[in-house]
Design a protein around this motif. Sequence first.
Motif, mmCIF file in Angstrom:
data_model
loop_
_atom_site.group_PDB
_atom_site.id
_atom_site.type_symbol
_atom_site.label_atom_id
_atom_site.label_comp_id
_atom_site.label_asym_id
_atom_site.label_seq_id
_atom_site.Cartn_x
_atom_site.Cartn_y
_atom_site.Cartn_z
ATOM 1 N N ASN A 1 0.857 -1.193 0.000
ATOM 2 C CA ASN A 1 0.000 0.000 0.000
ATOM 3 C C ASN A 1 0.884 1.232 0.000
ATOM 4 N N GLY B 1 -7.045 -0.142 -6.719
ATOM 5 C CA GLY B 1 -6.138 -1.267 -6.516
ATOM 6 C C GLY B 1 -5.641 -1.786 -7.840
ATOM 7 N N VAL C 1 -2.601 -1.346 -3.320
ATOM 8 C CA VAL C 1 -3.808 -0.623 -2.922
ATOM 9 C C VAL C 1 -3.432 0.840 -2.719
#
Length: 252
Positions: free
Chosen positions: A94, A104, A123
């Motif tokens: 992330n 994503g 993400v």
Amino acid sequence: MRLKLLAAAVTAAAATLTFTTSAQASHSWGSYHWARTSNPFTLKLGDNLSSNWKSYLSTASTDWSASSVLDTTVVTGQSNNNCRATSGRVEVCNRTYGNNGWLGLASISVSGGTHISSGTVKVNDTYFNTSTYNTPSWKTLVMCQEVGHTFGLGHQDEGQTNANLGTCMDYTNNPDGPLSNLHPNTHDYDELESIYAHLDSTSTVDQSAAVPTVGNSKASWGKRVAHSAHGDTYVRDFGKGNAVITFVIWAG
């Protein structure tokens, strides 16, 4: 805004989750699969996540390990800030990747035409830090779906009816709706059994080899080869049969 994804085939692929949705009899992603010599096989999911994402990867790993042909285990990540691919496993990351339109991104590198040799899941906290997407349901859905793509699964529903099929491998405007989109459903597990019905003579799981990679912006994706109202398709050819195909769905 709705979620929709383009799926397809070549030597490597990237599927981008963003924003809509005819159920498919089969929702494999091309013919892509991890080569392995026995079932069930265990695939490592590298945790490169900040603390607020770790539980969502754990949930996705548990959900997908319910498959009869596949187990996953969460291990320490081996990637960098840009989530470079690591051969033989999936790296999960992330970051605030920017206002680039995607929630994503799932990518797979393929060798031998159809054998997955690495995967990445990204993400985008640029959107998940907003009130719209900073919810447990959106994070659960996106992590489940993007990890599912790295096994060779596509979306169950890629038409325009937006029928809710009760799976994370589906499109939805409301993950918290009456029919949950937070976890795989029976058809997802059945499709994995179909994808991994045959065994291979070699394995790409937990193996070391160089894999191609691209970045997070158009400049790294190569040539645009297809365009639609929902998104674009890019191909970057690395030569000698190595390429990355990036499927981009833009936020509305």
